[in-house]
Design an enzyme around this catalytic site. Structure first.
Site, PDB file in Angstrom:
ATOM      1  N   ARG A  44      74.852  37.478  -7.139  1.00 36.79           N
ATOM      2  CA  ARG A  44      76.306  37.306  -7.276  1.00 36.79           C
ATOM      3  C   ARG A  44      76.710  36.079  -6.469  1.00 36.79           C
ATOM      4  O   ARG A  44      75.897  35.506  -5.740  1.00 36.79           O
ATOM      5  CB  ARG A  44      77.094  38.572  -6.900  1.00 36.79           C
ATOM      6  CG  ARG A  44      76.583  39.464  -5.826  1.00 36.79           C
ATOM      7  CD  ARG A  44      76.587  38.911  -4.444  1.00 36.79           C
ATOM      8  NE  ARG A  44      77.844  38.294  -4.077  1.00 36.79           N
ATOM      9  CZ  ARG A  44      77.999  37.423  -3.108  1.00 36.79           C
ATOM     10  NH1 ARG A  44      76.948  37.038  -2.379  1.00 36.79           N
ATOM     11  NH2 ARG A  44      79.170  36.892  -2.814  1.00 36.79           N
ATOM     12  N   GLY A  45      77.979  35.695  -6.598  1.00 39.76           N
ATOM     13  CA  GLY A  45      78.429  34.440  -5.983  1.00 39.76           C
ATOM     14  C   GLY A  45      78.368  33.358  -7.050  1.00 39.76           C
ATOM     15  O   GLY A  45      77.360  33.247  -7.763  1.00 39.76           O
ATOM     16  N   ALA A  46      79.445  32.573  -7.155  1.00 34.72           N
ATOM     17  CA  ALA A  46      79.587  31.651  -8.288  1.00 34.72           C
ATOM     18  C   ALA A  46      78.399  30.687  -8.472  1.00 34.72           C
ATOM     19  O   ALA A  46      77.799  30.641  -9.554  1.00 34.72           O
ATOM     20  CB  ALA A  46      80.908  30.893  -8.151  1.00 34.72           C
ATOM     21  N   ARG A  87      79.399  37.574 -16.778  1.00 38.25           N
ATOM     22  CA  ARG A  87      80.571  37.776 -15.895  1.00 38.25           C
ATOM     23  C   ARG A  87      81.625  36.726 -16.268  1.00 38.25           C
ATOM     24  O   ARG A  87      81.269  35.580 -16.537  1.00 38.25           O
ATOM     25  CB  ARG A  87      80.204  37.652 -14.408  1.00 38.25           C
ATOM     26  CG  ARG A  87      79.441  38.867 -13.875  1.00 38.25           C
ATOM     27  CD  ARG A  87      79.315  38.845 -12.372  1.00 38.25           C
ATOM     28  NE  ARG A  87      80.511  39.329 -11.696  1.00 38.25           N
ATOM     29  CZ  ARG A  87      80.679  39.258 -10.374  1.00 38.25           C
ATOM     30  NH1 ARG A  87      79.745  38.722  -9.612  1.00 38.25           N
ATOM     31  NH2 ARG A  87      81.777  39.726  -9.818  1.00 38.25           N
ATOM     32  N   GLN A 194      80.983  42.872   0.183  1.00 34.55           N
ATOM     33  CA  GLN A 194      80.152  41.666   0.384  1.00 34.55           C
ATOM     34  C   GLN A 194      80.273  41.136   1.809  1.00 34.55           C
ATOM     35  O   GLN A 194      79.319  40.563   2.340  1.00 34.55           O
ATOM     36  CB  GLN A 194      80.578  40.552  -0.596  1.00 34.55           C
ATOM     37  CG  GLN A 194      80.251  40.819  -2.045  1.00 34.55           C
ATOM     38  CD  GLN A 194      81.417  41.460  -2.773  1.00 34.55           C
ATOM     39  OE1 GLN A 194      82.224  42.184  -2.192  1.00 34.55           O
ATOM     40  NE2 GLN A 194      81.513  41.221  -4.062  1.00 34.55           N
ATOM     41  N   ASP A 235      85.691  30.946  -7.061  1.00 36.66           N
ATOM     42  CA  ASP A 235      84.990  31.228  -8.323  1.00 36.66           C
ATOM     43  C   ASP A 235      85.432  30.324  -9.454  1.00 36.66           C
ATOM     44  O   ASP A 235      84.693  30.044 -10.377  1.00 36.66           O
ATOM     45  CB  ASP A 235      85.168  32.694  -8.704  1.00 36.66           C
ATOM     46  CG  ASP A 235      84.346  33.568  -7.788  1.00 36.66           C
ATOM     47  OD1 ASP A 235      84.838  33.900  -6.697  1.00 36.66           O
ATOM     48  OD2 ASP A 235      83.184  33.860  -8.135  1.00 36.66           O
ATOM     49  N   ASN A 245      89.383  33.590  -6.352  1.00 34.27           N
ATOM     50  CA  ASN A 245      88.289  34.002  -5.469  1.00 34.27           C
ATOM     51  C   ASN A 245      88.372  35.524  -5.310  1.00 34.27           C
ATOM     52  O   ASN A 245      89.259  36.176  -5.877  1.00 34.27           O
ATOM     53  CB  ASN A 245      88.383  33.278  -4.113  1.00 34.27           C
ATOM     54  CG  ASN A 245      87.143  33.512  -3.253  1.00 34.27           C
ATOM     55  OD1 ASN A 245      86.016  33.346  -3.731  1.00 34.27           O
ATOM     56  ND2 ASN A 245      87.319  33.900  -2.004  1.00 34.27           N
ATOM     57  N   LYS A 246      87.470  36.070  -4.559  1.00 28.68           N
ATOM     58  CA  LYS A 246      87.370  37.522  -4.392  1.00 28.68           C
ATOM     59  C   LYS A 246      88.717  38.165  -4.083  1.00 28.68           C
ATOM     60  O   LYS A 246      89.511  37.625  -3.297  1.00 28.68           O
ATOM     61  CB  LYS A 246      86.352  37.793  -3.272  1.00 28.68           C
ATOM     62  CG  LYS A 246      86.098  39.243  -2.941  1.00 28.68           C
ATOM     63  CD  LYS A 246      85.709  40.076  -4.149  1.00 28.68           C
ATOM     64  CE  LYS A 246      84.531  39.507  -4.902  1.00 28.68           C
ATOM     65  NZ  LYS A 246      84.353  40.146  -6.234  1.00 28.68           N
TER      66      LYS A 246
HETATM   67  O1  MRU Z   1      81.889  39.311  -7.051  1.00 29.51           O
HETATM   68  P1  MRU Z   1      81.127  38.272  -6.289  1.00 29.51           P
HETATM   69  O2  MRU Z   1      80.399  38.807  -5.114  1.00 29.51           O
HETATM   70  O3  MRU Z   1      80.246  37.449  -7.199  1.00 29.51           O
HETATM   71  O4  MRU Z   1      82.268  37.307  -5.739  1.00 29.51           O
HETATM   72  C1  MRU Z   1      81.901  36.203  -4.978  1.00 29.51           C
HETATM   73  C2  MRU Z   1      83.045  35.432  -4.449  1.00 29.51           C
HETATM   74  O5  MRU Z   1      84.186  35.721  -4.716  1.00 29.51           O
HETATM   75  C3  MRU Z   1      82.709  34.204  -3.649  1.00 29.51           C
HETATM   76  O6  MRU Z   1      83.689  33.969  -2.674  1.00 29.51           O
HETATM   77  C4  MRU Z   1      82.640  32.992  -4.580  1.00 29.51           C
HETATM   78  O7  MRU Z   1      81.800  33.252  -5.671  1.00 29.51           O
HETATM   79  C5  MRU Z   1      82.167  31.768  -3.884  1.00 29.51           C
HETATM   80  S1  MRU Z   1      80.463  31.867  -3.482  1.00 29.51           S
HETATM   81  C6  MRU Z   1      79.957  30.412  -2.792  1.00 29.51           C
END
Ligand code: MRU
Length: 344
Positions: A44-46, A87, A194, A235, A245-246
């Site tokens: 996970r993470g963009a 996603r 996270q 994201d 973002n999250k």
């Molecule tokens: O749902 P996730 O864990 O994939 O969400 C991740 C985030 O929101 C991060 O802040 C974002 O992807 C940046 S990661 C460098």
């Protein structure tokens, strides 16, 4: 701390669902397994899901080496659609898949074996670039961090969310490496945790002092003067600088404004979606009710209720002090300021 690795032309993912209590790996043998791993949050993470999807495309191409050119193209298109659908919010996923398709288009008509080899190289290039880009973001971002700083971050925008080093945590790493006296508050990031599970784990390994807080404690901390600045990842960033973002990021940005605390976003250029005028057009993923009704497998809410579980929110550009990219810093983001740094 590598979220993704290649072994025998297969993608091996550190299973982020289990961290920090178990360190296990999931091996993806085909693009379908990569798509499933992205949907299930193994990775996970963009930027990390972008790189994983690029390898998914490379694996699809490798499996089509004996196909006729038309079959090869159709197979790649199918993999692209499947991976992009894994996603919806982080644009890095679509960006990486599109970059892979462009290589295939550019070499259309060549032997499919050669095209498959070029696609593999492109996936490796995307992965390599990501680490280099994060280090550059780290360098630019560290200049914004005072010699002593108590930094609040949200979710995990670290090495685990990228191919390595991280965006928001990359800035924190760079500042710490420069000898700055950094301490981090990690918001736990309900409901997927996270922050509690991954950001704290990364900070412990880096020996950067970290304090875990529940998300609803952030305002009180700011009121007490305990937070010098906030830095988060992204994201998807629209042309006007609005940032998805999250979930919970927007709340922090509003609180930051109320307390006159700088609010920074660290993200690579691949996270910008200049086709979208503003953040209202960003698709927001909604996840399972179970993430709210259950905790560690145990039901904590009664049956018969409704849940709403958006995984991301949108922070208006007006609340953002600066966006840190590998090309430089966008201060007080507006459409013009974004285009000046990120535009072609
Ligand atoms: O749902 P996730 O864990 O994939 O969400 C991740 C985030 O929101 C991060 O802040 C974002 O992807 C940046 S990661 C460098």
């Amino acid at each position: 701390m590598k979220p993704l690795q290649i072994r025998n032309q297969q993608l091996v993912l550190l299973d982020q669902r289990l961290l920090p209590t178990q360190v296990e790996y999931v091996t993806c043998k085909d693009w379908q397994a990569v798509a499933e791993a992205i949907t299930d949050m193994v990775v996970r993470g963009a930027p990390a899901i972008g790189a994983a999807a690029a390898y998914g495309m490379a694996m699809a191409a490798a499996s089509l080496k004996s196909a006729a050119p038309a079959q090869f193209a159709a197979g790649l298109a199918e993999a692209a659609a499947g991976l992009q659908a894994a996603r919806p919010t982080a644009v890095n996923l679509a960006w990486a898949v599109e970059r892979m398709l462009n290589v295939a288009r550019l070499h259309q008509g060549r032997d499919v074996n050669d095209v498959a080899a070029l696609l593999w190289q492109e996936a490796e290039q995307i992965a390599r670039e990501d680490v280099a880009v994060n280090k550059k973001i780290g360098e630019y971002g560290a200049a914004l961090i005072p010699a002593q700083a108590r930094i609040l971050t949200h979710c995990n925008a670290g090495a685990l969310a990228t191919v390595g080093y991280g965006t928001a945590l990359g800035v924190i790493r760079s500042a710490a490496a420069q000898g700055k006296k950094i301490s981090v508050y990690a918001g736990e990031t309900r409901p997927y945790l996270q922050g509690a599970r991954l950001t704290t784990w990364e900070m412990v390994q880096e020996q950067i002092p970290v304090t875990l807080i529940a998300d609803n404690m952030a305002g009180f901390l700011m009121q007490q003067g305990k937070v010098d600045l906030i830095i988060v990842g992204a994201d998807r960033i629209a042309a006007n600088g609005d940032v998805a973002n999250k979930i919970g990021t927007y709340t922090l940005a509003v609180l930051a404004q109320a307390h006159k605390i700088p609010f920074y976003v660290a993200a690579p250029v691949s996270t910008f979606d200049l086709c979208l005028q503003d953040g209202s057009h960003i698709p927001i993923e909604e996840r399972s009710d179970r993430e709210l009704t259950h905790f560690a497998g145990t039901r904590i809410a009664p049956e018969g209720i409704q849940c709403y579980n958006p995984a991301f929110d949108v922070t208006p550009a007006a609340l953002i002090t600066a966006i840190i990219t590998e090309r430089g810093i966008i201060e007080q983001p507006t459409e013009t300021a974004v285009a000046a740094v990120v535009g072609e």
